[in-house]
Design a protein around this motif. Structure first.
Motif, PDB file in Angstrom:
ATOM      1  N   PHE A 170       0.843  -1.203   0.000  1.00 24.34           N
ATOM      2  CA  PHE A 170       0.000   0.000   0.000  1.00 24.34           C
ATOM      3  C   PHE A 170       0.878   1.253   0.000  1.00 24.34           C
ATOM      4  N   ARG A 171       1.874   1.263   0.867  1.00 23.22           N
ATOM      5  CA  ARG A 171       2.734   2.448   0.953  1.00 23.22           C
ATOM      6  C   ARG A 171       3.541   2.634  -0.320  1.00 23.22           C
ATOM      7  N   SER A 172       3.962   1.527  -0.942  1.00 28.59           N
ATOM      8  CA  SER A 172       4.829   1.624  -2.116  1.00 28.59           C
ATOM      9  C   SER A 172       4.111   2.229  -3.327  1.00 28.59           C
ATOM     10  N   VAL A 173       2.757   2.206  -3.315  1.00 28.94           N
ATOM     11  CA  VAL A 173       2.042   2.845  -4.416  1.00 28.94           C
ATOM     12  C   VAL A 173       1.434   4.173  -3.969  1.00 28.94           C
ATOM     13  N   GLY A 174       1.915   4.672  -2.838  1.00 33.42           N
ATOM     14  CA  GLY A 174       1.494   5.995  -2.389  1.00 33.42           C
ATOM     15  C   GLY A 174       0.075   6.062  -1.857  1.00 33.42           C
ATOM     16  N   ALA A 175      -0.431   4.946  -1.271  1.00 31.71           N
ATOM     17  CA  ALA A 175      -1.787   4.954  -0.713  1.00 31.71           C
ATOM     18  C   ALA A 175      -1.859   5.915   0.474  1.00 31.71           C
TER      19      ALA A 175
ATOM     20  N   LEU B  68      16.893  -2.618  -1.303  1.00 35.19           N
ATOM     21  CA  LEU B  68      15.709  -2.643  -2.158  1.00 35.19           C
ATOM     22  C   LEU B  68      14.606  -1.758  -1.590  1.00 35.19           C
ATOM     23  N   ARG B  69      14.445  -1.816  -0.256  1.00 30.41           N
ATOM     24  CA  ARG B  69      13.417  -0.998   0.391  1.00 30.41           C
ATOM     25  C   ARG B  69      13.754   0.483   0.338  1.00 30.41           C
ATOM     26  N   GLY B  73      11.597   3.391  -1.531  1.00 33.39           N
ATOM     27  CA  GLY B  73      11.077   4.471  -0.698  1.00 33.39           C
ATOM     28  C   GLY B  73      10.376   4.012   0.571  1.00 33.39           C
ATOM     29  N   LEU B  74      10.537   2.747   0.936  1.00 36.86           N
ATOM     30  CA  LEU B  74       9.896   2.260   2.162  1.00 36.86           C
ATOM     31  C   LEU B  74      10.757   2.550   3.385  1.00 36.86           C
ATOM     32  N   ILE B  75      12.065   2.680   3.176  1.00 36.84           N
ATOM     33  CA  ILE B  75      12.991   3.042   4.248  1.00 36.84           C
ATOM     34  C   ILE B  75      13.788   4.241   3.744  1.00 36.84           C
ATOM     35  N   GLU B  76      14.137   5.131   4.644  1.00 36.77           N
ATOM     36  CA  GLU B  76      14.972   6.267   4.256  1.00 36.77           C
ATOM     37  C   GLU B  76      16.442   5.900   4.421  1.00 36.77           C
ATOM     38  N   GLN B  90      10.393   8.693  -2.889  1.00 41.12           N
ATOM     39  CA  GLN B  90       9.080   9.082  -2.347  1.00 41.12           C
ATOM     40  C   GLN B  90       8.184   9.640  -3.454  1.00 41.12           C
ATOM     41  N   GLU B  91       8.785  10.444  -4.330  1.00 40.83           N
ATOM     42  CA  GLU B  91       7.999  10.959  -5.465  1.00 40.83           C
ATOM     43  C   GLU B  91       7.568   9.819  -6.379  1.00 40.83           C
TER      44      GLU B  91
END
Lengths: 275, 270
Positions: A170-175, B68-69, B73-76, B90-91
């Protein structure tokens, strides 16, 4: 391509055949019959007077006679329980969403909810009579208070139970947070909510009946109170029997609807929807 | 199954950024806990070209999943930066340019297969991402044409992972990130899935960053294999896999394959 085999592979489980269902339920039916037959025999052998413990054969005609009356009175009880259940559930869900999102709210108000839960609800029934009188309101309040806590606890646990990898998708597609709440967390909460509902249906009834015992113009609790005052033990047993049957019916309904709603959840798939 | 998808025309791909479709620039990551800090990645730089298939390989705990994360953009990252088509991770999330496939399928059990595939289309609608193709087409592509209305619990692990791949492809992301997607499968299913993935990739031509610790998997799939050192992770070597495409199981005994496998084994042992 083996399309036929493939389509067959995901036919929804429409349940066992009637024969298989009979095979599964007959021991329970047998146990029930044995219980009543044993009761009848014991009463006859010991010559127990009807005003102490009536035999089933004495209760059954009375129940039949009173059935329309009981059904009418029970509609009041059911209404109070249902409204209380809806209020308790709604407040529990809203509270859980808030507490699951903001830890500070959980830390501040969860202990309060626990305290509320630890007060035996029977103890506040007389107070509610003084405040709210003899109509439906005190029963509704009682049923709401009882049902609120299981919903709150289960809903918080459910909201936090979402699959962490699904959450990452969900987060990876900007939900948005709202999308995560409504499409992931809420759905993952449903099995937890259902577990609470199943307990609450009977708790709400118990709450409404206790309310009626203390103060009422109507309801099955009032009926039981009257039979106690007049020492009409047969009618009292008949009323209790009526409640037992409706309790079983409600529980069966909850189990059936759970299998429909949560067909995808492993608790339903592995246990056949029992318990 | 020979159709190609019009969404990726060769002319369009040629005109895009030549410096790197995905750029990982001196990315480092240190995890802070209350009393300790763990350096997961020391400093990794990497450029991935459009339509390239790159594999990260390394011993367990070398930070490849972390990397990979960070790319997704799942981890900074603690320091360094990531660019996907010239924009931050993030964009890229906001424009739905990242398609993630995890070690577990992580499907929504209450949804049918087709509803699971369409999940990414429903979320973050504002991004204006377009479909790669119809749901039926993508399900046919991953070999699940007959299972659109099934629920995940009715599928095997391998089939569920195909659904997860379709789910990551349908909204046409710029980059497909795969974190040991076949790691939870048995060896027989796993070996088959490699060639399945190659076939799907051949039809969609996504840029892929793929994490694994299987040497044959890395060679069969990749254009380049990035070998990482044990923690803290660093790039030890990048190996070009020059085996011709389309690849098949016979190539696993080709001298080139054996030579690269030897080299990788040596690098991973050292």
């Amino acid at each position: 391509m083996t399309a036929t085999a493939a389509t067959r592979a995901f036919q929804p489980n429409t349940g066992a055949s009637a024969l298989a269902r009979l095979r599964r339920t007959w021991p329970a039916v047998f146990g029930l019959i044995a219980f009543f037959v044993g009761w009848e025999i014991l009463i006859r052998l010991t010559n127990t007077p009807v005003f102490v413990v009536p035999a089933p054969s004495a209760i059954a005609p009375r129940l039949w006679e009173e059935l329309p009356n009981y059904a009418y009175e029970f509609s009041y009880t059911l209404a109070a329980a249902a409204i209380g259940l809806v209020i308790g559930t709604s407040v529990g869900i809203v509270g859980a969403v808030l507490m699951a999102n903001w830890r500070i709210l959980e830390k501040s108000f969860f202990p309060l909810a626990v305290m509320l839960k630890l007060v035996p609800f029977v103890a506040i029934a007389p107070l509610l009579r003084i405040w709210l009188g003899y109509e439906l309101q005190p029963k509704i309040v009682l049923a709401s208070l009882i049902t609120f806590f299981p919903v709150l606890v289960n809903c918080i646990a459910g909201l936090r139970s979402a699959d962490p990898l699904a959450l990452e998708f969900f987060r990876s597609v900007g939900a948005s947070r709202w999308e995560i709440l409504t499409r992931l967390r809420w759905m993952a909460t449903l099995p937890y909510l259902y577990a609470a509902f199943k307990v609450n249906v009977n708790l709400a009834l118990a709450g409404a009946i206790v309310g009626e015992l203390f103060s009422s113009k109507n309801g099955i609790g009032k009926v039981i109170n009257e039979t106690a005052l007049t020492l009409d033990i047969r009618a009292m047993f008949a009323a209790i029997m009526f409640l037992a049957v409706t309790g079983v019916a409600l529980t069966l309904f909850m189990n059936w609807s759970e299998r429909r709603v949560l067909f995808w959840h492993e608790s339903v798939r592995t246990s056949g929807g029992r318990g | 199954m020979g159709q190609t998808f019009s969404a990726v025309s060769p002319a369009a791909t040629a005109s895009r950024d030549a410096r790197g479709h995905v750029v990982v620039d001196r990315v480092a990551k240190t995890f802070q806990t209350q009393d300790t800090s763990v350096e997961a990645i020391r400093e990794v730089s990497l450029a991935i070209r459009e339509n390239e298939f790159v594999t990260l390989i390394g011993p367990s705990g070398c930070g490849k999943s972390t990397l990979l994360r960070i790319v997704g953009g799942l981890i900074e990252a603690t320091t360094g930066r990531v660019e996907i088509r010239g924009r931050s991770a993030q964009e890229a999330q906001r424009t739905k340019d990242i398609g993630f496939v995890f070690q577990q399928p992580a499907l929504l059990p209450w949804r049918t297969v087709s509803a699971n595939v369409e999940l990414g289309l429903e979320l973050n609608k504002g991004a204006g991402a377009e479909r790669l193709c119809s749901t039926d087409e993508i399900l046919a592509l991953v070999g699940l044409g007959a299972f659109a209305k099934a629920h995940p619990y009715q599928l095997s692990g391998g089939m569920q992972q195909r659904v997860a791949i379709a789910r990551a492809l349908i909204f046409d992301p710029a980059l497909l990130l795969m974190d040991e997607p076949f790691g939870a499968l048995d060896e027989i299913t796993r070996a088959g899935m490699r060639y399945e993935l190659l076939r799907i990739w051949g039809d969609t031509r996504k840029t892929v960053l793929f994490v694994t610790h299987s040497i044959p998997e890395a060679i069969v799939l990749s254009d380049r294999v990035v070998v990482m050192s044990p923690r803290p992770g660093e790039v030890r070597e990048i190996i070009d896999v020059t085996l011709p495409r389309p690849r098949n199981e016979d190539m696993e005994s080709a001298p080139e394959f054996v030579r690269i496998a030897e080299r990788l084994r040596h690098l991973l042992r050292a």
